[in-house]
Motif scaffolding. Structure first.
Motif, mmCIF file in Angstrom:
data_model
loop_
_atom_site.group_PDB
_atom_site.id
_atom_site.type_symbol
_atom_site.label_atom_id
_atom_site.label_comp_id
_atom_site.label_asym_id
_atom_site.label_seq_id
_atom_site.Cartn_x
_atom_site.Cartn_y
_atom_site.Cartn_z
ATOM 1 N N GLU A 1 -78.084 -2.723 -78.054
ATOM 2 C CA GLU A 1 -76.952 -3.456 -78.605
ATOM 3 C C GLU A 1 -75.641 -3.150 -77.873
ATOM 4 O O GLU A 1 -74.781 -4.003 -77.767
ATOM 5 N N HIS A 2 -75.493 -1.953 -77.350
ATOM 6 C CA HIS A 2 -74.246 -1.594 -76.680
ATOM 7 C C HIS A 2 -74.085 -2.269 -75.314
ATOM 8 O O HIS A 2 -72.999 -2.265 -74.751
ATOM 9 N N THR A 3 -75.131 -2.883 -74.778
ATOM 10 C CA THR A 3 -75.017 -3.608 -73.516
ATOM 11 C C THR A 3 -74.896 -5.114 -73.725
ATOM 12 O O THR A 3 -74.866 -5.867 -72.759
ATOM 13 N N HIS A 4 -74.815 -5.530 -74.974
ATOM 14 C CA HIS A 4 -74.665 -6.952 -75.327
ATOM 15 C C HIS A 4 -73.268 -7.416 -74.922
ATOM 16 O O HIS A 4 -72.276 -6.801 -75.280
ATOM 17 N N ASN A 5 -73.186 -8.484 -74.153
ATOM 18 C CA ASN A 5 -71.895 -9.005 -73.697
ATOM 19 C C ASN A 5 -71.230 -9.871 -74.764
ATOM 20 O O ASN A 5 -71.892 -10.407 -75.644
ATOM 21 N N ARG A 6 -69.936 -10.024 -74.641
ATOM 22 C CA ARG A 6 -69.164 -10.805 -75.617
ATOM 23 C C ARG A 6 -69.572 -12.267 -75.688
ATOM 24 O O ARG A 6 -69.373 -12.915 -76.706
ATOM 25 N N ASP A 7 -70.121 -12.799 -74.591
ATOM 26 C CA ASP A 7 -70.534 -14.199 -74.594
ATOM 27 C C ASP A 7 -71.864 -14.427 -75.298
ATOM 28 O O ASP A 7 -72.333 -15.540 -75.436
ATOM 29 N N GLY A 8 -72.498 -13.344 -75.767
ATOM 30 C CA GLY A 8 -73.750 -13.445 -76.519
ATOM 31 C C GLY A 8 -74.985 -13.101 -75.731
ATOM 32 O O GLY A 8 -76.065 -12.961 -76.292
ATOM 33 N N GLY A 9 -74.849 -12.957 -74.411
ATOM 34 C CA GLY A 9 -76.011 -12.670 -73.586
ATOM 35 C C GLY A 9 -76.026 -11.253 -73.057
ATOM 36 O O GLY A 9 -75.206 -10.413 -73.423
ATOM 37 N N TRP A 10 -76.983 -11.009 -72.167
ATOM 38 C CA TRP A 10 -77.127 -9.722 -71.491
ATOM 39 C C TRP A 10 -77.180 -9.964 -69.998
ATOM 40 O O TRP A 10 -77.624 -11.016 -69.554
ATOM 41 N N GLY A 11 -76.772 -8.965 -69.230
ATOM 42 C CA GLY A 11 -76.845 -9.020 -67.779
ATOM 43 C C GLY A 11 -77.970 -8.148 -67.264
ATOM 44 O O GLY A 11 -78.588 -7.405 -68.026
ATOM 45 N N GLN A 12 -78.210 -8.221 -65.953
ATOM 46 C CA GLN A 12 -79.286 -7.424 -65.364
ATOM 47 C C GLN A 12 -79.057 -5.930 -65.504
ATOM 48 O O GLN A 12 -80.015 -5.163 -65.561
ATOM 49 N N ARG A 13 -77.785 -5.542 -65.592
ATOM 50 C CA ARG A 13 -77.412 -4.137 -65.800
ATOM 51 C C ARG A 13 -76.218 -4.109 -66.731
ATOM 52 O O ARG A 13 -75.480 -5.090 -66.820
ATOM 53 N N PRO A 14 -75.977 -2.991 -67.405
ATOM 54 C CA PRO A 14 -74.784 -2.902 -68.257
ATOM 55 C C PRO A 14 -73.518 -3.224 -67.469
ATOM 56 O O PRO A 14 -73.352 -2.772 -66.330
ATOM 57 N N GLY A 15 -72.656 -4.039 -68.040
ATOM 58 C CA GLY A 15 -71.413 -4.414 -67.409
ATOM 59 C C GLY A 15 -71.510 -5.633 -66.504
ATOM 60 O O GLY A 15 -70.499 -6.154 -66.056
ATOM 61 N N ARG A 16 -72.716 -6.109 -66.231
ATOM 62 C CA ARG A 16 -72.897 -7.302 -65.404
ATOM 63 C C ARG A 16 -72.781 -8.557 -66.259
ATOM 64 O O ARG A 16 -73.000 -8.525 -67.472
ATOM 65 N N ALA A 17 -72.471 -9.667 -65.614
ATOM 66 C CA ALA A 17 -72.377 -10.952 -66.312
ATOM 67 C C ALA A 17 -73.723 -11.315 -66.935
ATOM 68 O O ALA A 17 -74.788 -10.978 -66.395
ATOM 69 N N SER A 18 -73.661 -11.984 -68.059
ATOM 70 C CA SER A 18 -74.878 -12.419 -68.739
ATOM 71 C C SER A 18 -75.633 -13.432 -67.894
ATOM 72 O O SER A 18 -75.041 -14.193 -67.135
ATOM 73 N N ASP A 19 -76.944 -13.427 -68.045
ATOM 74 C CA ASP A 19 -77.782 -14.431 -67.403
ATOM 75 C C ASP A 19 -78.965 -14.744 -68.316
ATOM 76 O O ASP A 19 -79.324 -13.932 -69.175
ATOM 77 N N PRO A 20 -79.558 -15.922 -68.173
ATOM 78 C CA PRO A 20 -80.644 -16.327 -69.067
ATOM 79 C C PRO A 20 -81.885 -15.444 -68.996
ATOM 80 O O PRO A 20 -82.520 -15.194 -70.020
#
Length: 90
Positions: free
Chosen positions: A2-21
């Motif tokens: 949960e702590h790597t969940h981005n504000r846009d609702g998604g997750w990135g390949q690594r913590p702090g990275r942009a979300s991707d599908p």
């Protein structure tokens, strides 16, 4: 997770990275298996917002183990999204 969940609702390949599908699809599957539904609605909203009109998704190349070789196979993005959606019963 949960702590790597981005504000846009998604997750990135690594913590702090942009979300991707692809990463968000992986996360949905994990959340469902762990019975942690709290982040699922925002992940669904993220996926809905980034889905192309033809139903596909644009995503960065994933990597294949054991070597970090980028693999760019466009069909993988919708496959991982669908797997995540199936796991959470949506």
């Amino acid at each position: 997770m949960e702590h790597t969940h981005n504000r846009d609702g998604g997750w990135g390949q690594r913590p702090g990275r942009a979300s991707d599908p692809v990463s968000t699809g992986y996360a949905l599957a994990a959340l469902a298996l762990l019975h942690r539904p709290g982040r699922i609605p925002s992940a669904l909203a993220y996926l809905s917002a980034c889905q192309r009109p033809d139903g596909g998704f644009d995503a960065p190349a994933d990597t294949a183990a054991p070597r970090p070789i980028p693999v760019d196979v466009p069909v993988l993005a919708p496959a991982y999204v669908l797997r995540g959606l199936a796991r959470c019963g949506r």
